[in-house]
Motif scaffolding. Sequence first.
Motif, PDB file in Angstrom:
ATOM      1  N   UNK A 128      37.125  45.410  31.073  1.00 52.50           N
ATOM      2  CA  UNK A 128      36.697  44.394  30.122  1.00 52.50           C
ATOM      3  C   UNK A 128      37.390  43.060  30.385  1.00 52.50           C
ATOM      4  N   UNK A 129      38.640  43.110  30.811  1.00 54.87           N
ATOM      5  CA  UNK A 129      39.362  41.875  31.118  1.00 54.87           C
ATOM      6  C   UNK A 129      38.780  41.203  32.359  1.00 54.87           C
ATOM      7  N   UNK A 130      38.435  41.985  33.362  1.00 59.24           N
ATOM      8  CA  UNK A 130      37.845  41.410  34.571  1.00 59.24           C
ATOM      9  C   UNK A 130      36.490  40.789  34.265  1.00 59.24           C
ATOM     10  N   UNK A 131      35.756  41.374  33.343  1.00 64.63           N
ATOM     11  CA  UNK A 131      34.446  40.824  32.966  1.00 64.63           C
ATOM     12  C   UNK A 131      34.555  39.414  32.396  1.00 64.63           C
ATOM     13  N   UNK A 132      35.726  39.053  31.905  1.00 69.84           N
ATOM     14  CA  UNK A 132      35.916  37.709  31.346  1.00 69.84           C
ATOM     15  C   UNK A 132      36.100  36.654  32.438  1.00 69.84           C
ATOM     16  N   UNK A 133      36.320  37.083  33.671  1.00 68.61           N
ATOM     17  CA  UNK A 133      36.592  36.150  34.769  1.00 68.61           C
ATOM     18  C   UNK A 133      35.290  35.611  35.367  1.00 68.61           C
ATOM     19  N   UNK A 134      35.385  34.399  35.908  1.00 73.11           N
ATOM     20  CA  UNK A 134      34.277  33.816  36.664  1.00 73.11           C
ATOM     21  C   UNK A 134      34.508  33.927  38.170  1.00 73.11           C
ATOM     22  N   UNK A 135      35.767  33.970  38.580  1.00 75.71           N
ATOM     23  CA  UNK A 135      36.159  34.110  39.985  1.00 75.71           C
ATOM     24  C   UNK A 135      37.376  35.021  40.027  1.00 75.71           C
ATOM     25  N   UNK A 136      37.426  35.927  40.996  1.00 81.82           N
ATOM     26  CA  UNK A 136      38.580  36.781  41.185  1.00 81.82           C
ATOM     27  C   UNK A 136      39.314  36.413  42.466  1.00 81.82           C
ATOM     28  N   UNK A 137      40.638  36.389  42.416  1.00 78.58           N
ATOM     29  CA  UNK A 137      41.423  35.989  43.589  1.00 78.58           C
ATOM     30  C   UNK A 137      42.356  37.109  44.034  1.00 78.58           C
ATOM     31  N   UNK A 138      42.624  37.137  45.352  1.00 79.14           N
ATOM     32  CA  UNK A 138      43.557  38.100  45.921  1.00 79.14           C
ATOM     33  C   UNK A 138      44.324  37.459  47.076  1.00 79.14           C
ATOM     34  N   UNK A 139      45.361  36.679  46.753  1.00 85.74           N
ATOM     35  CA  UNK A 139      46.199  36.117  47.813  1.00 85.74           C
ATOM     36  C   UNK A 139      47.166  37.172  48.359  1.00 85.74           C
TER      37      UNK A 139
END
Length: 360
Positions: free
Chosen positions: A246-257
């Motif tokens: 549910x928290x990820x659903x709130x994102x517009x872009x996901x990052x993985x540095x």
Amino acid sequence: MKVLVFTKYPRMGASSRLRTLQYLPLLEQHGFEFTVRSLFDEAYLENLYNNSSRSRLAVLKYYCKRLITLFSVYRYDLIWIEYELFPYLPAFAERYLRLIGKEYIVDYDDAIFHNYDLFDNSIIRKFLAKKIDMVMAKSSCVIAGNAYLAERARAAGGKYIEWVPTVVDQSRYVPMLKEKGNQKVIGWIGSPSTQKYILDIKEALHTVCELHSARLLLVGATQDIVDEFSGIEVEVAAWSEDSEAQLIQQMDIGVMPLPDGPWEKGKCGYKLIQYMACGIPVVASPVGVNNDIISDGKCGYLADNLEQWADSLSILLSSQEKRQMLGDAGRKAVEKTYSLQVQAPILARIFNSIIKSDVT
């Protein structure tokens, strides 16, 4: 068909939950019966996450309990091991399994061989540098989460190597329609031990958040990380298995540095797959399996420096159409490859092939 599962942790531990425990209900539908024995318990994990000291006496008890369990392996058709049986000890237990003719599968989603061959202590390097190579070579099958791990297994002399990525349950992770005009959210999910990576792109995040009036959502980080991002809006959310999707659903872009180091080459890109499953475009460092996931899925951008990070994030923040297109592509890649529903039958096939070969 009875399978004894030696995990490192109970369900609270991400590696054990994702690589083993989440598969059990689906694999039971294929006729397998599982007995799970974790090495460490939740109390140990809580101390680990809180950087608290771990009692040597408690660790000795954990090891003794596992040693006792080893004497019951004759009851099972197959042994499924996460990483190794006894960390920081020679591979006597795996040798014992081969000596008595017991087939075992060993699974890796991390470059844990670097615990030994890159250890600061020369004694550990001398006596244990090749331990995981021996465990791989003696196994009936090495299940590797990426090409770097599979290549190590091949170099070690593994007889049978299968690639099984780290995956999500696609029924739990689903895209959510975003309302136009809302403040855009750049998101990251991880743990206190990995939040240092998000600081590597701090300048780029500052730049794009100020330029596009975006905010950050950091799931699993500690609250003090907010001080590193003064001047922009940052929300820190506690991680839990029940709330992560549910928290990820709130994102517009996901990052993985990620930095480009030997440990990082062993990572299996799980953050990317979580984002993709929710239909979110991704930006990641071009390290290890990140290259394969993003290139194959055509679901985002690879960024090698701060300028590329800022440019990639700006492109996505500026275009709802681009976000939708890349997010849809990521979701399709999950449904095709990176889902529990796709990979469980593959695991069942691997198990059956080993059990049948042992019988014949």
